[in-house]
Design a protein around this motif. Sequence first.
Motif, PDB file in Angstrom:
ATOM      1  N   LEU A  99       0.842  -1.188   0.000  1.00  0.00           N
ATOM      2  CA  LEU A  99       0.000   0.000   0.000  1.00  0.00           C
ATOM      3  C   LEU A  99       0.886   1.249   0.000  1.00  0.00           C
ATOM      4  N   HIS A 100       0.755   2.072  -1.027  1.00  0.00           N
ATOM      5  CA  HIS A 100       1.534   3.314  -1.101  1.00  0.00           C
ATOM      6  C   HIS A 100       0.962   4.319  -0.107  1.00  0.00           C
ATOM      7  N   LEU A 101       1.822   4.875   0.734  1.00  0.00           N
ATOM      8  CA  LEU A 101       1.389   5.825   1.756  1.00  0.00           C
ATOM      9  C   LEU A 101       1.734   7.247   1.306  1.00  0.00           C
ATOM     10  N   LYS A 102       0.720   7.959   0.877  1.00  0.00           N
ATOM     11  CA  LYS A 102       0.861   9.376   0.514  1.00  0.00           C
ATOM     12  C   LYS A 102       0.420  10.175   1.725  1.00  0.00           C
ATOM     13  N   ALA A 103       1.359  10.815   2.399  1.00  0.00           N
ATOM     14  CA  ALA A 103       1.032  11.314   3.730  1.00  0.00           C
ATOM     15  C   ALA A 103       1.683  12.648   4.060  1.00  0.00           C
ATOM     16  N   TRP A 104       0.994  13.388   4.906  1.00  0.00           N
ATOM     17  CA  TRP A 104       1.444  14.577   5.619  1.00  0.00           C
ATOM     18  C   TRP A 104       1.700  15.771   4.689  1.00  0.00           C
ATOM     19  N   THR A 105       0.904  16.786   4.871  1.00  0.00           N
ATOM     20  CA  THR A 105       1.105  18.047   4.171  1.00  0.00           C
ATOM     21  C   THR A 105       2.298  18.785   4.773  1.00  0.00           C
ATOM     22  N   PRO A 106       2.803  19.815   4.101  1.00  0.00           N
ATOM     23  CA  PRO A 106       3.877  20.620   4.689  1.00  0.00           C
ATOM     24  C   PRO A 106       3.500  21.243   6.032  1.00  0.00           C
ATOM     25  N   VAL A 107       2.212  21.493   6.251  1.00  0.00           N
ATOM     26  CA  VAL A 107       1.789  22.020   7.554  1.00  0.00           C
ATOM     27  C   VAL A 107       2.094  21.006   8.650  1.00  0.00           C
ATOM     28  N   GLU A 108       1.832  19.739   8.366  1.00  0.00           N
ATOM     29  CA  GLU A 108       2.128  18.690   9.338  1.00  0.00           C
ATOM     30  C   GLU A 108       3.634  18.463   9.473  1.00  0.00           C
ATOM     31  N   ILE A 109       4.343  18.449   8.348  1.00  0.00           N
ATOM     32  CA  ILE A 109       5.794  18.275   8.401  1.00  0.00           C
ATOM     33  C   ILE A 109       6.430  19.405   9.202  1.00  0.00           C
ATOM     34  N   ASP A 110       5.965  20.625   9.008  1.00  0.00           N
ATOM     35  CA  ASP A 110       6.458  21.770   9.776  1.00  0.00           C
ATOM     36  C   ASP A 110       6.188  21.574  11.269  1.00  0.00           C
ATOM     37  N   TRP A 111       5.011  21.063  11.601  1.00  0.00           N
ATOM     38  CA  TRP A 111       4.667  20.813  13.010  1.00  0.00           C
ATOM     39  C   TRP A 111       5.584  19.746  13.605  1.00  0.00           C
ATOM     40  N   PHE A 112       5.862  18.709  12.834  1.00  0.00           N
ATOM     41  CA  PHE A 112       6.766  17.658  13.316  1.00  0.00           C
ATOM     42  C   PHE A 112       8.172  18.216  13.548  1.00  0.00           C
ATOM     43  N   ALA A 113       8.607  19.111  12.669  1.00  0.00           N
ATOM     44  CA  ALA A 113       9.925  19.732  12.839  1.00  0.00           C
ATOM     45  C   ALA A 113       9.962  20.570  14.110  1.00  0.00           C
ATOM     46  N   ARG A 114       8.855  21.244  14.404  1.00  0.00           N
ATOM     47  CA  ARG A 114       8.778  22.022  15.647  1.00  0.00           C
ATOM     48  C   ARG A 114       8.793  21.100  16.863  1.00  0.00           C
ATOM     49  N   GLN A 115       8.048  19.998  16.765  1.00  0.00           N
ATOM     50  CA  GLN A 115       8.002  19.054  17.888  1.00  0.00           C
ATOM     51  C   GLN A 115       9.372  18.465  18.202  1.00  0.00           C
ATOM     52  N   THR A 116      10.081  18.075  17.167  1.00  0.00           N
ATOM     53  CA  THR A 116      11.345  17.365  17.340  1.00  0.00           C
ATOM     54  C   THR A 116      12.555  18.288  17.404  1.00  0.00           C
ATOM     55  N   GLN A 117      12.332  19.579  17.050  1.00  0.00           N
ATOM     56  CA  GLN A 117      13.448  20.529  16.956  1.00  0.00           C
ATOM     57  C   GLN A 117      14.485  20.044  15.950  1.00  0.00           C
ATOM     58  N   LYS A 118      13.982  19.445  14.875  1.00  0.00           N
ATOM     59  CA  LYS A 118      14.840  18.926  13.811  1.00  0.00           C
ATOM     60  C   LYS A 118      14.525  19.656  12.496  1.00  0.00           C
ATOM     61  N   PRO A 119      15.459  19.641  11.545  1.00  0.00           N
ATOM     62  CA  PRO A 119      15.169  20.236  10.241  1.00  0.00           C
ATOM     63  C   PRO A 119      14.116  19.443   9.471  1.00  0.00           C
ATOM     64  N   ILE A 120      13.493  20.087   8.501  1.00  0.00           N
ATOM     65  CA  ILE A 120      12.505  19.423   7.656  1.00  0.00           C
ATOM     66  C   ILE A 120      13.116  18.211   6.968  1.00  0.00           C
ATOM     67  N   ARG A 121      14.355  18.308   6.524  1.00  0.00           N
ATOM     68  CA  ARG A 121      15.006  17.180   5.861  1.00  0.00           C
ATOM     69  C   ARG A 121      15.064  15.963   6.777  1.00  0.00           C
ATOM     70  N   TRP A 122      15.380  16.178   8.041  1.00  0.00           N
ATOM     71  CA  TRP A 122      15.455  15.050   8.991  1.00  0.00           C
ATOM     72  C   TRP A 122      14.083  14.401   9.131  1.00  0.00           C
ATOM     73  N   VAL A 123      13.041  15.225   9.259  1.00  0.00           N
ATOM     74  CA  VAL A 123      11.685  14.688   9.420  1.00  0.00           C
ATOM     75  C   VAL A 123      11.303  13.850   8.206  1.00  0.00           C
ATOM     76  N   LEU A 124      11.545  14.374   7.025  1.00  0.00           N
ATOM     77  CA  LEU A 124      11.184  13.639   5.807  1.00  0.00           C
ATOM     78  C   LEU A 124      11.971  12.338   5.691  1.00  0.00           C
ATOM     79  N   GLU A 125      13.263  12.373   5.981  1.00  0.00           N
ATOM     80  CA  GLU A 125      14.067  11.150   5.915  1.00  0.00           C
ATOM     81  C   GLU A 125      13.564  10.115   6.909  1.00  0.00           C
ATOM     82  N   ASP A 126      13.176  10.577   8.101  1.00  0.00           N
ATOM     83  CA  ASP A 126      12.667   9.652   9.117  1.00  0.00           C
ATOM     84  C   ASP A 126      11.318   9.074   8.705  1.00  0.00           C
TER      85      ASP A 126
END
Length: 377
Positions: free
Chosen positions: A140-167
């Motif tokens: 099943l292909h997982l098409k997920a998370w808008t940039p708004v969510e990715i930005d929120w994850f970066a804020r939560q983790t204090q990590k760059p957007i690249r790190w969040v996407l790679e994870d």
Amino acid sequence: MLRTSSPILQPIREKVEAGERLSLDDGVLLYQREVPLPELGELANLVRERKNGNFAYYNINTHLNPTNVCVYRCTFCAFRADLRDEKGYWMNDEQILARGQEAVDAGSTEMHIVGGLHHQAKYDWYRRVLSVLHEAYPELHLKAWTPVEIDWFARQTQKPIRWVLEDMIDAGLGSLPGGGAEIFHPEVRQQICEHKADSARWFETHRTAHELGLRSNCTMLYGHIEQPYHRIDHLIRLRDLQDETGGFQTFIPLAFHPDNTGLSHITKPSGPMDLRTMAISRLMLDNVPHMKAYWIMLGVGTAQVALAYGADDIDGTVRHELIYHDAGAETPEILSVEAIRRLIEEAGREPVERDTLYHRVERDGSQWQTGAEIAVG
């Protein structure tokens, strides 16, 4: 040669026939009432058929909105809920896996995953939404998370957007949807969603995703407080990033649905406005391969007509869509494959089932596999 004859369209018609790029002023002009809609559609159809011939694409997909609880209060959104709202929910692993099993049983090739930014949900929970699905249903292909969510994850983790996407890729992320774009121009964005990720973060997310080899979609929410200039500015910004990365697959113009939102006094866009916006988008976004007529928002009839106004994709079965139905969409919550193929054929197009990455899907009973990538012009 085209059959269009209106003098107001002559300069643009010449550019389109020559394959030349339209300017911001050209795009704004096309929103004028003096521009005949049928002739505009004819120009858009010329570009559509250059790129995609007579094909009209669809997929078998399922939506998953893991929570509707959200820290943001965007004025255009009817989906969000406060932490203590009766309608608020937060899915657990069992519920998420059940949705995955339902998707696989229905023959889905894709799960579209977006939702709210829950006050109490940690980053690991969002990551786990993908990992449990990917481990249980790897096909099943997982098409997920808008940039708004990715930005929120970066804020939560204090990590760059690249790190969040790679994870997230490590957890099973296959591609990005196009949501969260709304309207990029700050004088509109600040009024409808001032606290969430701004346009710079939206573009940073998609640019980084493309650098990492992910494909993504792009969108525009129209028919609220924005003006034609804001829409064309939005399209040109998308076109500029596509020139840079080539990572956008599909553009989806999203018609605003005002019911149950902070903008409920606004009348939703008319069918002619939907078709005009589709056609203009096809003409302006000369470097984006596909245009999607999202039947959930447009209505089945308008989406079908849009296949003659620049659209070459009609989305899919769309099981379990909540966001736009909460905002008053009166379309069905799901369409059968038979219904989708029939409406494509009635429009005089050839239906082609695709996967998320635009590979042709070949089915044999309950079994399916993907073929070669579908060639585009």
